[in-house]
Design an enzyme around this catalytic site. Structure first.
Site, PDB file in Angstrom:
ATOM      1  N   GLY A  74       0.822  -1.203   0.000  1.00 34.29           N
ATOM      2  CA  GLY A  74       0.000   0.000   0.000  1.00 34.29           C
ATOM      3  C   GLY A  74       0.847   1.239   0.000  1.00 34.29           C
ATOM      4  O   GLY A  74       2.078   1.181  -0.083  1.00 34.29           O
ATOM      5  N   MET A  76       1.517   3.152   2.375  1.00 31.55           N
ATOM      6  CA  MET A  76       2.341   3.320   3.564  1.00 31.55           C
ATOM      7  C   MET A  76       3.531   2.371   3.585  1.00 31.55           C
ATOM      8  O   MET A  76       4.461   2.565   4.353  1.00 31.55           O
ATOM      9  CB  MET A  76       1.495   3.105   4.829  1.00 31.55           C
ATOM     10  N   GLY A  77       3.503   1.327   2.785  1.00 32.90           N
ATOM     11  CA  GLY A  77       4.627   0.399   2.810  1.00 32.90           C
ATOM     12  C   GLY A  77       4.217  -0.992   2.360  1.00 32.90           C
ATOM     13  O   GLY A  77       3.187  -1.183   1.724  1.00 32.90           O
ATOM     14  N   LYS A  94       5.858  -5.429   8.816  1.00 33.73           N
ATOM     15  CA  LYS A  94       5.392  -4.257   8.088  1.00 33.73           C
ATOM     16  C   LYS A  94       6.530  -3.256   7.962  1.00 33.73           C
ATOM     17  O   LYS A  94       7.129  -2.863   8.970  1.00 33.73           O
ATOM     18  CB  LYS A  94       4.210  -3.619   8.811  1.00 33.73           C
ATOM     19  N   ASP A 189      -6.354   6.131  13.689  1.00 36.03           N
ATOM     20  CA  ASP A 189      -6.928   5.767  12.385  1.00 36.03           C
ATOM     21  C   ASP A 189      -7.856   4.565  12.532  1.00 36.03           C
ATOM     22  O   ASP A 189      -7.718   3.575  11.825  1.00 36.03           O
ATOM     23  CB  ASP A 189      -5.810   5.474  11.383  1.00 36.03           C
TER      24      ASP A 189
END
Length: 611
Positions: A74, A76-77, A94, A189
């Protein structure tokens, strides 16, 4: 491509940002394109460490983790499945990159992930480790529990769910948020994509605090219009509390708001503030104009809970997630009672069956009523104040850190004990055997906490300097959720009297272990020797191995290294013969450190490693 460029560089209008951001949540291909564009435009395309652009093949070592496969990508990584050889388990690894424009450094993000690693809760995806990918880079990894399952959005889409099932699942996720808030961590989030429903049916919240990895500042221009880039939001616009758009920091109240939007969406299939632009969304949310579905089976009491949790001003919401979940529970129970009454009036045969079900439900609820009684007795306001008075003799900082660590332990212990009880008696997800194993594990950890508390009460001021560290080092509660490890433990003897003796001796061992950190080595040696002899007489190998390990530690504290080596060696032999694998690992590490570092016998230490 021009639209992607405007999105990444912050030149897109607010309404389009909201539309694109929502699309990215559902489109993996577009997320990859945006990630690549972001990398290229930020000048990081020449950096071989960039996870967004350079995928690591299977077998690559990152720190101690061996990469197996990509399981997610994604903006973000990248997320990999990887193997952790230290604990012989698969993890989700992650890789994240801190945006250089955000003003938030990788070290701050790593520190926040480290704080999450201290949190042990059944409804939070466990964080095992965190660290930089390479020195001097803005990229870091977070090693997390690998959960087999789907996110909340996919769980809802899979089939039509009764409102009670949805509320029950979301309440469990809310317990995870409560535990995080108690530990001083905000999620930032909360949304359906960050709530995982495991194949075991348990809800887990993931990605705590990592919305900050997108970074950025929220600002206004001369005419007061909000200007926000994709990197400027600590969260996802559709789920953000109104105060966040005004530049206020994230808080438990803003997490509560996002939780209520997610619950609303899970119940009704739509969000409470439908909008075609960010301006429209902000206007509706700021005025509390909730769009309630006209036809719904959701009880009005549940809707009243949502109404309060979605108040525009934080002070008008519930004081905390704890109160919100209590209100949900109350609304749910009242509805259950109405359903039962209706069933009783249907027919006499149905009445008997319904009454039996109601009685069984009452029995199940009562079975867990006192599940947390032990921790409530061990750690309550009076106990906390008493220990605070002792710790304050040293320094206020030391006192605050120690008490905070004990608060976290008590909160995590209570949540895990209650969830374990309910898993057996209310949800029928867990056997009585596993409940017994988890309860024994938790009670042992509680014994360690009690022993530490009593030692701190009587310790000299000079010995209190290590109090925060010792409180942080209390038993790892994750072990009490590791069902494979619990099942692998050597079973206790059948004789209840012998079991009671073993439990009593383990409590004594906890007290002796606490003494080792308070300069009472000679007294600890004497008591440990007595415990070894009594353990031998019970002929329960794991207990004997533990007592010998304790004696070896006492000899180590007394600088009697040869005696320590003998005790630890015998403990290792007994633990290995009893297949007490966790103790074997602990003792092996301790022996190598003793022989190699303390005794300076390097060749002998190498031989132990090779054995």
């Amino acid at each position: 491509m021009l639209e992607i460029h405007d999105f990444v560089t912050g030149r897109m209008d607010l309404g389009s940002v909201a539309r694109v951001d929502e699309h990215l949540d559902a489109c993996e291909i577009c997320r990859e394109i945006v990630a690549s564009a972001s990398t290229a435009l930020s000048g990081d395309s020449d950096n071989p460490g960039s996870s967004a652009q350079f995928l690591m093949p299977p077998g690559t070592l990152l720190d101690r983790f061996a990469i197996e496969e990509v399981i997610g990508r994604g903006a973000m990584g990248v997320v990999y499945a990887a193997h952790d050889p230290r604990l012989d388990r698969r993890v989700a690894l992650k890789l994240l990159r801190a945006d250089r424009r955000s003003g938030i450094s990788s070290s701050e993000l790593i520190a926040e992930a480290q704080s999450m690693a201290q949190l042990a809760h059944p409804n939070v995806v466990a964080v095992y480790d965190v660290g930089p990918v390479a020195a001097g880079e803005d990229e870091f990894y977070v090693a997390m529990e690998l959960v087999e399952g789907v996110n909340l959005r996919d769980w809802i889409d899979a089939k039509r769910r009764p409102w009670l099932e949805v509320v029950t699942l979301m309440s469990a996720a809310g317990q995870g948020l409560c535990a995080a808030h108690a530990a001083g961590v905000c999620h930032r989030d909360v949304k359906p994509d960050n709530i995982i429903v495991g194949n075991d049916g348990r809800a887990r919240v993931t990605d705590f605090g990592l919305a900050r990895a997108r970074g950025g500042d929220l600002r206004t221009d001369d005419v007061g219009e909000l200007q926000v880039t994709v990197t400027a939001l600590s969260g996802t616009p559709a789920y953000m509390a109104p105060e966040l758009f005004s530049g206020e920091p994230a808080s438990p109240a803003s997490d509560q708001y996002s939780f209520c939007i997610s619950l609303f969406e899970a119940l009704y299939g739509v969000r409470p503030f439908p909008a075609h632009s960010l301006d429209e969304l902000l206007a509706s949310a700021s005025q509390g104009r909730i769009s309630w579905p006209k036809r719904s089976q959701v009880p009005h009491k549940i809707e009243r809970v949502l109404q309060r949790g979605l108040q525009p001003l934080p002070e008008n919401r519930y004081p905390s997630m704890v109160e919100l979940l209590a209100a949900l529970s109350s609304a749910t129970k009242s509805k259950k009672r109405l359903i039962t009454v209706a069933a009783l009036s249907a027919a006499s045969a149905a009445a008997v069956a319904s009454f039996a079900a109601m009685s069984l439900g009452a029995h199940r609820e009562s079975a867990c009523r006192d599940a947390t009684a032990n921790i409530d007795s061990a750690w309550n306001p009076a106990e906390r104040d008493g220990l605070a008075a002792v710790l304050s003799k040293s320094s206020s900082e030391l006192s605050d850190k120690t008490l905070a660590a004990l608060d976290r332990f008590a909160s995590n212990w209570s949540s895990m004990r209650l969830d374990s009880c309910r898993a057996t008696h209310e949800r029928s997800e867990q056997s009585a055997e596993l409940l017994d194993l988890r309860t024994r594990c938790l009670d042992r950890r509680l014994g360690e906490m009690l022993a530490l508390k009593e030692q701190l009460r009587t310790a000299p001021v000079s010995a209190l300097v290590d109090a925060p560290m010792r409180a942080d080092a209390l038993g790892d509660l994750h072990l009490c959720s590791n069902l494979d490890a619990l099942r692998a433990a050597v079973p206790l003897p059948e004789d209840p009297k012998v079991r009671e003796q073993i439990s009593g001796m383990q409590s004594e061992m906890d007290r002796v272990a606490a003494m080792l950190d308070t300069s009472k080595a000679s007294e600890a040696i004497e008591q440990a020797e007595d415990l070894v002899e009594r353990a031998r007489s019970l002929a329960y190998a794991p207990l004997t191995g533990e007592a010998l390990q304790l004696l070896g530690g006492a000899w180590l504290d007394a600088q009697e290294l040869d005696k320590a080596e003998l005790a630890l060696g015998e403990a290792l032999h007994i633990a290995a013969s009893a297949a007490d694998h966790r103790r074997v690992a602990d003792l092996s590490i301790t022996r190598v450190m003793l022989v190699g570092m303390r005794q300076q016998k390097f060749e002998a230490a190498i031989a132990l490693v090779s054995a």
